[in-house]
Design a protein around this motif. Structure first.
Motif, PDB file in Angstrom:
ATOM      1  N   VAL A   1      -0.648  11.483   8.201  1.00 35.59           N
ATOM      2  CA  VAL A   1      -1.547  11.947   7.140  1.00 35.59           C
ATOM      3  C   VAL A   1      -2.371  10.773   6.657  1.00 35.59           C
ATOM      4  CG1 VAL A   1      -1.673  12.887   4.797  1.00 35.59           C
ATOM      5  CG2 VAL A   1      -0.004  13.816   6.418  1.00 35.59           C
ATOM      6  N   VAL A   2      -3.667  11.005   6.429  1.00 37.09           N
ATOM      7  CA  VAL A   2      -4.541   9.929   5.962  1.00 37.09           C
ATOM      8  C   VAL A   2      -5.515  10.472   4.930  1.00 37.09           C
ATOM      9  CG1 VAL A   2      -6.136  10.292   7.894  1.00 37.09           C
ATOM     10  CG2 VAL A   2      -6.173   8.113   6.661  1.00 37.09           C
ATOM     11  N   GLY A   3      -5.768   9.684   3.907  1.00 34.72           N
ATOM     12  CA  GLY A   3      -6.741  10.052   2.897  1.00 34.72           C
ATOM     13  C   GLY A   3      -8.149   9.735   3.357  1.00 34.72           C
ATOM     14  N   VAL A   4      -9.096  10.600   3.013  1.00 35.40           N
ATOM     15  CA  VAL A   4     -10.497  10.447   3.431  1.00 35.40           C
ATOM     16  C   VAL A   4     -11.369  10.251   2.198  1.00 35.40           C
ATOM     17  CG1 VAL A   4     -12.468  11.620   4.500  1.00 35.40           C
ATOM     18  CG2 VAL A   4     -10.182  11.833   5.510  1.00 35.40           C
ATOM     19  N   ASP A   5     -12.194   9.205   2.221  1.00 39.44           N
ATOM     20  CA  ASP A   5     -13.176   9.024   1.158  1.00 39.44           C
ATOM     21  C   ASP A   5     -14.410   8.362   1.767  1.00 39.44           C
ATOM     22  OD1 ASP A   5     -12.758   6.238   1.310  1.00 39.44           O
ATOM     23  OD2 ASP A   5     -11.295   6.268  -0.319  1.00 39.44           O
ATOM     24  N   ALA A   6     -15.352   7.974   0.917  1.00 40.99           N
ATOM     25  CA  ALA A   6     -16.637   7.463   1.411  1.00 40.99           C
ATOM     26  C   ALA A   6     -16.683   5.952   1.534  1.00 40.99           C
ATOM     27  CB  ALA A   6     -17.752   7.932   0.470  1.00 40.99           C
ATOM     28  N   SER A   7     -15.542   5.276   1.444  1.00 41.10           N
ATOM     29  CA  SER A   7     -15.532   3.818   1.489  1.00 41.10           C
ATOM     30  C   SER A   7     -15.317   3.299   2.906  1.00 41.10           C
ATOM     31  CB  SER A   7     -14.419   3.274   0.584  1.00 41.10           C
ATOM     32  OG  SER A   7     -13.148   3.589   1.131  1.00 41.10           O
TER      33      SER A   7
ATOM     34  N   SER B   1      -7.465   0.790   1.178  1.00 36.28           N
ATOM     35  CA  SER B   1      -7.615   0.142  -0.120  1.00 36.28           C
ATOM     36  C   SER B   1      -8.747  -0.866  -0.028  1.00 36.28           C
ATOM     37  CB  SER B   1      -6.319  -0.555  -0.539  1.00 36.28           C
ATOM     38  OG  SER B   1      -6.450  -1.112  -1.832  1.00 36.28           O
ATOM     39  N   SER B   2      -9.797  -0.643  -0.802  1.00 38.53           N
ATOM     40  CA  SER B   2     -10.970  -1.516  -0.752  1.00 38.53           C
ATOM     41  C   SER B   2     -10.755  -2.788  -1.540  1.00 38.53           C
ATOM     42  CB  SER B   2     -12.198  -0.783  -1.299  1.00 38.53           C
ATOM     43  OG  SER B   2     -12.505   0.340  -0.517  1.00 38.53           O
ATOM     44  N   ARG B   3     -11.218  -3.885  -0.972  1.00 32.90           N
ATOM     45  CA  ARG B   3     -11.254  -5.137  -1.712  1.00 32.90           C
ATOM     46  C   ARG B   3     -12.628  -5.234  -2.339  1.00 32.90           C
ATOM     47  NH1 ARG B   3      -7.915  -7.815   2.911  1.00 32.90           N
ATOM     48  NH2 ARG B   3      -5.896  -8.023   1.883  1.00 32.90           N
ATOM     49  N   ARG B   4     -12.684  -5.057  -3.635  1.00 29.98           N
ATOM     50  CA  ARG B   4     -13.968  -4.918  -4.313  1.00 29.98           C
ATOM     51  C   ARG B   4     -14.745  -6.227  -4.367  1.00 29.98           C
ATOM     52  NH1 ARG B   4     -10.215  -1.746  -5.824  1.00 29.98           N
ATOM     53  NH2 ARG B   4     -10.569   0.444  -6.327  1.00 29.98           N
ATOM     54  N   GLU B   5     -14.020  -7.337  -4.599  1.00 28.65           N
ATOM     55  CA  GLU B   5     -14.671  -8.648  -4.674  1.00 28.65           C
ATOM     56  C   GLU B   5     -13.751  -9.664  -4.022  1.00 28.65           C
ATOM     57  OE1 GLU B   5     -15.392  -9.502  -8.725  1.00 28.65           O
ATOM     58  OE2 GLU B   5     -16.550  -7.696  -9.116  1.00 28.65           O
ATOM     59  N   PRO B   6     -14.304 -10.720  -3.435  1.00 30.13           N
ATOM     60  CA  PRO B   6     -13.465 -11.714  -2.772  1.00 30.13           C
ATOM     61  C   PRO B   6     -12.374 -12.273  -3.673  1.00 30.13           C
ATOM     62  CG  PRO B   6     -15.779 -12.092  -2.259  1.00 30.13           C
ATOM     63  CD  PRO B   6     -15.743 -11.015  -3.309  1.00 30.13           C
ATOM     64  N   GLU B   7     -12.662 -12.452  -4.948  1.00 29.46           N
ATOM     65  CA  GLU B   7     -11.668 -13.045  -5.840  1.00 29.46           C
ATOM     66  C   GLU B   7     -10.674 -12.019  -6.356  1.00 29.46           C
ATOM     67  OE1 GLU B   7     -15.373 -12.163  -8.336  1.00 29.46           O
ATOM     68  OE2 GLU B   7     -14.876 -12.902  -6.341  1.00 29.46           O
ATOM     69  N   ALA B   8     -10.821 -10.755  -5.951  1.00 31.37           N
ATOM     70  CA  ALA B   8      -9.936  -9.715  -6.462  1.00 31.37           C
ATOM     71  C   ALA B   8      -9.027  -9.168  -5.367  1.00 31.37           C
ATOM     72  CB  ALA B   8     -10.763  -8.573  -7.065  1.00 31.37           C
ATOM     73  N   ASP B   9      -8.646 -10.039  -4.420  1.00 35.25           N
ATOM     74  CA  ASP B   9      -7.834  -9.593  -3.295  1.00 35.25           C
ATOM     75  C   ASP B   9      -6.471  -9.066  -3.718  1.00 35.25           C
ATOM     76  OD1 ASP B   9      -9.825 -10.209  -1.599  1.00 35.25           O
ATOM     77  OD2 ASP B   9      -8.862 -11.943  -0.683  1.00 35.25           O
ATOM     78  N   SER B  10      -5.985  -9.466  -4.884  1.00 41.32           N
ATOM     79  CA  SER B  10      -4.647  -9.059  -5.292  1.00 41.32           C
ATOM     80  C   SER B  10      -4.638  -7.749  -6.055  1.00 41.32           C
ATOM     81  CB  SER B  10      -4.012 -10.157  -6.160  1.00 41.32           C
ATOM     82  OG  SER B  10      -4.796 -10.373  -7.322  1.00 41.32           O
ATOM     83  N   ALA B  11      -5.763  -7.062  -6.124  1.00 42.62           N
ATOM     84  CA  ALA B  11      -5.826  -5.820  -6.884  1.00 42.62           C
ATOM     85  C   ALA B  11      -5.944  -4.632  -5.935  1.00 42.62           C
ATOM     86  CB  ALA B  11      -7.012  -5.852  -7.846  1.00 42.62           C
ATOM     87  N   LEU B  12      -4.978  -3.725  -6.014  1.00 45.79           N
ATOM     88  CA  LEU B  12      -5.047  -2.495  -5.244  1.00 45.79           C
ATOM     89  C   LEU B  12      -5.934  -1.489  -5.957  1.00 45.79           C
ATOM     90  CD1 LEU B  12      -1.343  -1.822  -4.207  1.00 45.79           C
ATOM     91  CD2 LEU B  12      -3.244  -2.197  -2.643  1.00 45.79           C
ATOM     92  N   GLY B  13      -6.536  -0.598  -5.181  1.00 41.42           N
ATOM     93  CA  GLY B  13      -7.226   0.524  -5.781  1.00 41.42           C
ATOM     94  C   GLY B  13      -6.236   1.449  -6.470  1.00 41.42           C
ATOM     95  N   SER B  14      -6.698   2.254  -7.398  1.00 38.87           N
ATOM     96  CA  SER B  14      -5.792   3.092  -8.193  1.00 38.87           C
ATOM     97  C   SER B  14      -5.045   4.105  -7.337  1.00 38.87           C
ATOM     98  CB  SER B  14      -6.582   3.808  -9.293  1.00 38.87           C
ATOM     99  OG  SER B  14      -7.587   4.639  -8.733  1.00 38.87           O
ATOM    100  N   VAL B  15      -5.700   4.670  -6.318  1.00 42.57           N
ATOM    101  CA  VAL B  15      -5.033   5.680  -5.489  1.00 42.57           C
ATOM    102  C   VAL B  15      -3.907   5.046  -4.672  1.00 42.57           C
ATOM    103  CG1 VAL B  15      -5.313   7.314  -3.591  1.00 42.57           C
ATOM    104  CG2 VAL B  15      -7.055   7.162  -5.382  1.00 42.57           C
ATOM    105  N   SER B  16      -4.208   3.950  -3.969  1.00 40.40           N
ATOM    106  CA  SER B  16      -3.165   3.310  -3.171  1.00 40.40           C
ATOM    107  C   SER B  16      -2.045   2.783  -4.057  1.00 40.40           C
ATOM    108  CB  SER B  16      -3.753   2.186  -2.316  1.00 40.40           C
ATOM    109  OG  SER B  16      -4.565   1.325  -3.078  1.00 40.40           O
ATOM    110  N   HIS B  17      -2.376   2.288  -5.246  1.00 44.34           N
ATOM    111  CA  HIS B  17      -1.344   1.842  -6.194  1.00 44.34           C
ATOM    112  C   HIS B  17      -0.410   2.989  -6.543  1.00 44.34           C
ATOM    113  CE1 HIS B  17       0.289   1.247 -10.269  1.00 44.34           C
ATOM    114  NE2 HIS B  17       0.366  -0.028  -9.933  1.00 44.34           N
TER     115      HIS B  17
END
Length: 299
Positions: free
Chosen positions: A146-152, A250-266
């Motif tokens: 099973v895999v989630g689908v989004d526009a990212s 899980s998208s990495r929004r900014e290079p310095e924010a690598d340690s932050a998961l997106g809310s869905v994957s979290h």
């Protein structure tokens, strides 16, 4: 070049669950398995004697777990690495050379996961490779991916990964598009109808594009499409309840924010009950170069 599955070893039953999952995967992919144990130097800083004792214990642990791993599948190459330092820093560094890094967890459910499962969340967010988090107990006899689908971009990467896994396993892959836009109690019926139409059309377009992407990497994959009107994490967890594998991007929004998961994957990871792999993308919105092709595929 041979793929490498890195497994975090702690000497616990959850890490053995991850080890067994990794050996089973390696047996079907031809990958090698490297067992990694990290001696946390924070506890060894008191004296050289303590440090030497911890290293000796860790070495014996790795030898024991490697012997167990080889007993599961004689044809799989199993290696070991003993590291020193911060556990998460060392595992993240080890993921640079991995095709997948796997860890076990016995904490599931929102409360326990949030309090006790932070290490796996940090690894899933910051690792350089896909991260497999294997719950205890891991279901036997489960089937399907099973895999989630989004526009990212991460969503598209997850689709490719899931399609390849399903083809390898000779199992069905289910693409899930979740949408949750509840209306107000006094909302006009026409407004609700238009919103529902928009969500349905958006889901159709994204699922169609996902099918095109999947066919490009796994031509004969058995694909199912689902649009679920629920919050994304709930929809994915329910859809994957009897699956062999759940894949989330899980998208990495900014290079310095690598340690932050997106809310869905979290939210998925702190409630997971099936083996789950987190893959990363750049965080940029997906371009629609496939939209024209996808438009011709019915959902």
């Amino acid at each position: 070049m041979v793929d490498t599955i890195v497994v975090g070893i702690e000497g616990t039953e959850p890490s053995r669950v991850a080890l067994r999952w990794s050996i089973e995967r390696a047996a079907t992919t031809g990958a090698e398995v490297v067992l990694v144990h990290v001696v946390d130097d924070e506890w060894a800083s008191v004296s050289a004697r303590i440090r030497e004792g911890m290293a000796a214990d860790a070495g014996r642990l790795l030898e024991r777990e490697a012997e167990y791993a080889r007993s599961l599948a004689a044809g799989v190459t199993v290696g070991t690495r003993l590291l020193h330092g911060d556990v998460m820093d060392e595992l993240i560094a080890a993921s640079r050379t991995a095709s997948v890094i796997a860890v076990g967890t016995h904490k599931t459910g929102f409360i326990h996961g949030k309090v006790f499962g932070s290490r796996s969340l940090v690894l899933a967010a910051a690792a350089h490779s896909p991260v497999a988090i294997i719950p205890q107990p891991s279901q036997r006899g489960a089937r399907g991916v099973v895999v989630g689908v989004d526009a990212s971009d991460a969503g598209r990467t997850a689709v490719r990964f899931a399609a390849s896994e399903a083809a390898r396993l000779h199992q069905t892959v289910t693409f899930v598009r979740a949408s949750d836009a509840p209306g107000q109690a006094d909302e006009h019926a026409e407004v609700q109808r238009r919103r529902d139409e928009y969500l349905a059309e958006n889901a159709k377009a994204l699922l169609s594009e996902a099918m095109v992407i999947a066919r490009s990497v796994a031509t004969g994959a058995d694909i199912r499409l689902r649009h679920i009107r629920r919050p994304a994490a709930e929809a994915l967890l329910d859809a994957a309840a009897s699956a062999a594998l759940l894949v989330v991007g899980s998208s990495r929004r900014e290079p310095e924010a690598d340690s932050a998961l997106g809310s869905v994957s979290h939210d998925v990871l702190i409630n997971l009950t099936v083996p789950t792999i987190v893959v990363h993308g750049s965080g940029q919105p997906a371009h629609s170069e496939l939209r024209g092709l996808a438009a011709g595929i019915s959902v």
